[in-house]
Scaffold this active site. Structure first.
Site, PDB file in Angstrom:
ATOM      1  NE  ARG A  54      -1.829   1.888   3.531  1.00 43.56           N
ATOM      2  CZ  ARG A  54      -1.487   1.169   4.599  1.00 43.56           C
ATOM      3  NH1 ARG A  54      -1.944  -0.058   4.760  1.00 43.56           N
ATOM      4  NH2 ARG A  54      -0.696   1.663   5.524  1.00 43.56           N
ATOM      5  CE1 TYR A 107     -17.226  10.586 -15.814  1.00 43.95           C
ATOM      6  CE2 TYR A 107     -15.757  10.833 -13.933  1.00 43.95           C
ATOM      7  CZ  TYR A 107     -16.635  10.067 -14.682  1.00 43.95           C
ATOM      8  OH  TYR A 107     -16.927   8.788 -14.289  1.00 43.95           O
ATOM      9  CG  ASP A 179      -9.238  15.659 -15.733  1.00 46.47           C
ATOM     10  OD1 ASP A 179      -8.538  15.037 -16.558  1.00 46.47           O
ATOM     11  OD2 ASP A 179     -10.221  15.134 -15.173  1.00 46.47           O
ATOM     12  CE  LYS A 204     -12.333   7.549 -18.961  1.00 40.05           C
ATOM     13  NZ  LYS A 204     -12.119   7.494 -17.513  1.00 40.05           N
TER      14      LYS A 204
END
Length: 384
Positions: A54, A107, A179, A204
């Site tokens: 982690r 978005y 973004d 993406k």
């Protein structure tokens, strides 16, 4: 992290940054370290700083170094999804009572995060047209800590002048977040234009093959990067080793894919602009797009996303989506295959009734890298 490299061309960085040969075997591709914990050489004696995956994993480290190099940042962090990255950023840099300026086109998941999740934590937000620096400046309050930008935006393909908004943010003593998912670092470099933090949905264009979900943050400042890394470890929404490996593999072909996406999208936009059943085409590569000049200044090319409005209204737009064959009806974007969707009923259903509501007659295309003649023929038959 880019100062670790003697080469600076993005096409080369995409293949080599973070991708050092395995010291044990010489493998030219970083191994998938599918491991949760690491043997310590005595209490506190960590090998390479690894103790628990982690906190850090060698495969994820390779991806994070690659991301930092591509975006010209000091620290890259890979997450389980784009929204996980956004959530970490907001909780790391904001406190109850703070305010964020968000775009009037974004978005739907980002809007939902602000409106339904972060707002319950006591963070305020307001909407501004980020393509207008004066409107953003007017939306800033004494409590504002961040300006949030998507450029090109999702789904209306609006363009924001990053340099101009960086000046607005700097004069107000706040941070600019960009973004960069639609453009990718191959087409646009927000940090070089003045942004403080870059956000990506790695799902993406960075992954590029519709086979992985991931997100990223890249910080221009090392201390901000450390703060984000602390919260990433504390919150735990990290990218797994196999997902990190898949994104690294995808990034190696990012430049050649983005070139083809952009060429195909430009041809699609030109065809749609002449079609009698199309009332408006939204693509920054078209000379009549209001953000065309700024996009041409800050982007290498105009990307693979095209939106258009269908004459006849919502049902006509839905019918176009349903009639497509080569363009697959589905959410997401940025893969090698072409996708089509109805934002109002799909990716942006969460913004219905808000200032970000999208036109009901809007169709969004993620133009892939197939043969352009086949793509044009499919759209023509879908439009009827």
């Amino acid at each position: 992290m880019t100062d670790q490299h003697s080469f600076h061309n993005l096409e080369t960085l995409a293949i080599h940054a973070g991708n050092t040969a395995d010291p044990l075997t010489g493998a030219v591709v970083p191994p998938i370290y599918q491991v949760s914990t690491y043997k310590q050489d005595g209490v506190g004696g960590l090998r390479g700083g690894y103790e628990y995956s982690r906190s850090a994993n060698p495969t994820r480290t390779a991806l994070e170094e690659n991301l930092a190099a591509l975006e010209g940042g000091r620290r890259g962090l890979a997450f389980a999804s784009g929204l996980a990255a956004e959530d970490c950023l907001l909780r790391a840099l904001l406190s109850p009572g703070d305010h964020v300026v968000i775009p009037n086109d974004a978005y739907g998941g980002t809007f939902r995060l602000f409106a339904k999740v972060v707002a319950r934590w006591g963070v305020d937000w307001s909407v501004a047209d980020t393509s207008d620096p004066a409107a953003v400046r007017a939306a800033i309050t004494p409590s504002t800590k961040l300006i949030w930008v998507e450029t090109p935006s999702n789904p209306l393909l609006n363009i924001t002048d990053i340099t101009a908004l960086a000046e607005v943010a700097r004069s107000a003593g706040i941070r600019l977040v960009v973004d960069n998912t639609f453009a990718s670092p191959y087409l646009q470099q927000p940090i070089a234009l003045g942004a403080d933090i870059v956000v990506h949905s790695l799902t993406k264009y960075m992954g590029g093959h519709s086979d992985v979900v991931g997100g990223a943050l890249i910080a221009a400042d090392a201390s901000v990067g450390e703060e984000l890394a602390y919260h990433q470890n504390a919150m735990g929404a990290v990218a797994g080793p196999f997902d990190s490996w898949l994104v690294l593999r995808g990034i190696k072909t990012l430049p050649v894919r983005m070139d083809r996406h952009s060429v195909n999208a430009g041809r699609v936009a030109e065809m749609l602009s002449r079609h009698p059943r199309v009332s408006q085409v939204l693509y920054p590569g078209l000379p009549d797009h209001p953000g065309h000049e700024i996009a041409a200044k800050q982007m290498k090319s105009f990307g693979g996303m095209v939106s258009f409005r269908v004459a006849g209204g919502e049902e006509a737009a839905v019918e176009v989506c349903n009639r497509s064959e080569l363009f697959t009806l589905g959410e997401s974007l940025g893969g090698v295959e072409s996708l089509i969707e109805h934002p109002g009923r799909m990716t942006h259903a969460s913004v219905a009734g808000s200032a970000l509501e999208v036109p009901a007659d809007l169709v969004r295309l993620s133009v892939g890298i197939e043969a352009i003649d086949d793509l044009l023929a499919d759209l023509q038959q879908a439009l009827g």
